[in-house]
Design a protein around this motif. Structure first.
Motif, PDB file in Angstrom:
ATOM      1  N   GLU A 163       0.831  -1.206   0.000  1.00  0.00           N
ATOM      2  CA  GLU A 163       0.000   0.000   0.000  1.00  0.00           C
ATOM      3  C   GLU A 163       0.863   1.251   0.000  1.00  0.00           C
ATOM      4  O   GLU A 163       0.532   2.247  -0.656  1.00  0.00           O
ATOM      5  CB  GLU A 163      -0.914  -0.004   1.233  1.00  0.00           C
ATOM      6  CG  GLU A 163      -2.027  -1.038   1.171  1.00  0.00           C
ATOM      7  CD  GLU A 163      -2.857  -1.063   2.444  1.00  0.00           C
ATOM      8  OE1 GLU A 163      -2.593  -0.215   3.329  1.00  0.00           O
ATOM      9  OE2 GLU A 163      -3.746  -1.916   2.547  1.00  0.00           O
TER      10      GLU A 163
ATOM     11  N   HIS B 114       0.836   4.166  -2.756  1.00  0.00           N
ATOM     12  CA  HIS B 114       0.489   5.504  -2.259  1.00  0.00           C
ATOM     13  C   HIS B 114       1.518   6.534  -2.705  1.00  0.00           C
ATOM     14  O   HIS B 114       1.151   7.645  -3.126  1.00  0.00           O
ATOM     15  CB  HIS B 114       0.404   5.486  -0.738  1.00  0.00           C
ATOM     16  CG  HIS B 114       0.104   6.827  -0.136  1.00  0.00           C
ATOM     17  ND1 HIS B 114      -1.139   7.400  -0.175  1.00  0.00           N
ATOM     18  CD2 HIS B 114       0.920   7.734   0.483  1.00  0.00           C
ATOM     19  CE1 HIS B 114      -1.100   8.584   0.407  1.00  0.00           C
ATOM     20  NE2 HIS B 114       0.138   8.806   0.827  1.00  0.00           N
TER      21      HIS B 114
ATOM     22  N   LYS C 197       1.102   7.256  -6.410  1.00  0.00           N
ATOM     23  CA  LYS C 197      -0.095   8.063  -6.647  1.00  0.00           C
ATOM     24  C   LYS C 197       0.134   9.505  -6.229  1.00  0.00           C
ATOM     25  O   LYS C 197      -0.254  10.452  -6.942  1.00  0.00           O
ATOM     26  CB  LYS C 197      -1.272   7.471  -5.872  1.00  0.00           C
ATOM     27  CG  LYS C 197      -2.579   8.224  -6.076  1.00  0.00           C
ATOM     28  CD  LYS C 197      -3.718   7.579  -5.286  1.00  0.00           C
ATOM     29  CE  LYS C 197      -5.011   8.362  -5.474  1.00  0.00           C
ATOM     30  NZ  LYS C 197      -6.130   7.754  -4.695  1.00  0.00           N
ATOM     31  N   ALA C 198       0.782   9.703  -5.079  1.00  0.00           N
ATOM     32  CA  ALA C 198       1.041  11.052  -4.584  1.00  0.00           C
ATOM     33  C   ALA C 198       1.964  11.831  -5.518  1.00  0.00           C
ATOM     34  O   ALA C 198       1.856  13.058  -5.633  1.00  0.00           O
ATOM     35  CB  ALA C 198       1.647  10.988  -3.183  1.00  0.00           C
TER      36      ALA C 198
END
Length: 303
Positions: A253, A257, A260-261
């Motif tokens: 995850e 994450h 994506k950030a």
């Protein structure tokens, strides 16, 4: 809106229906011998646009009695006079629908609510009472507190419900300590049918709600170590597998994450490869790379 602790307090019986027969006698309530307990539809809405939905409903089959009886379970967080109307409706509707004797069990998490729920509900006027409802109640002050690990291990279902019922008790940490030992021990399924100790651990976490009790429980589960490390027991093996799975899921995850950030596009194949990976060393490498790659596929360079 229904809260997670609210759900946990009655859904525990759907996870382990046999818990009724083991739990109610501890509160001084007799429960008959039975051959099966099956969940029923919780929707008690009539044709009219008036929604009536009980938390959980069960049909209890009793040997020698045709049909058995119906048991409705309501999780109640605080006194609510409007519930008296709902509860009398539930019982009358179930009696008409199933043609079986209906009973109401109210489960509570504080003594004031349990005392309120225990009061008979009288329908009528001074000159005549048309109906009286006597709810069965489980909650703090009615059930014994379980603080001994051996007792918790003998029946995890009973111990879990007791912990949720006493979630606001000052002595909650001692209750959770005993329960943690039972959940993690070799007797993880004792007296609780086929319910896995991992399922019980999750029910406890959700049922405690937000607050120090939940954080204490999470810490207990995170820091547990087997009683006989290196013994290759099934308990140790299960615990190690569960811990590794949790760690790998957390790192996967984190990788996604970060990507994506940073605005990096993540294809389905990349997402699948990351989420399905259980190699902690590989995930660590991918996490480091996620901070600098320009394309998600570069995570797997030189592999």
């Amino acid at each position: 809106m229904v809260s997670s602790p609210h759900e946990a307090l009655h859904r525990i019986f759907r996870v382990d229906p046999g818990l009724f027969a083991r739990l109610l006698p501890r509160a001084g309530i007799g429960f008959p011998e039975h051959t099966a307990i099956e969940p029923l539809d919780t929707d008690l809405t009539e044709i009219r646009p008036l929604e009536r939905r009980v938390d959980s409903v069960f049909r209890v089959h009793v040997p020698g009695e045709e049909g058995g009886f119906v048991l409705a379970v309501e999780s109640q967080g605080k006194p609510d006079p409007d519930k008296h109307n709902s509860w009398t409706y539930y019982l009358a509707h179930m009696y008409a629908k199933y043609r079986l004797p209906p009973f109401l069990l109210v489960v509570c998490k504080d003594k004031a609510t349990a005392a309120w729920a225990s009061e008979p509900i009288r329908v009528g006027r001074g000159f005549h009472t048309s109906m009286v409802v006597f709810p069965l109640v489980l909650g703090p002050g009615i059930l014994p507190v379980i603080t001994e690990p051996d007792e918790a291990a003998r029946d995890l279902g009973v111990a879990v419900f007791s912990a949720l019922a006493y979630a606001s008790d000052p002595g909650l940490t001692a209750i959770l300590d005993a329960l943690a030992s039972g959940v993690a021990g070799d007797a993880g399924k004792s007296g609780s049918g086929n319910v896995d100790r991992v399922d019980w651990a999750e029910i406890v976490e959700i049922g405690l709600g937000e607050g120090p009790g939940r954080e204490y429980w999470r810490n207990l589960m995170a820091t547990y170590t087997p009683n006989f490390p290196g013994s290759n027991s099934i308990v140790e093996e299960s615990w190690l597998d569960g811990r590794a799975k949790g760690q790998s899921e957390g790192k996967a995850e984190a990788v996604l994450h970060v990507l994506k950030a940073r605005g990096i596009e993540i294809s389905g194949s990349v997402r699948e490869r990351v989420t399905e990976c259980t190699d902690l060393e590989a995930l660590e490498t991918w996490l480091d790379r996620s901070l600098s790659v320009t394309r998600a596929e570069e995570l797997f360079a030189e592999e």
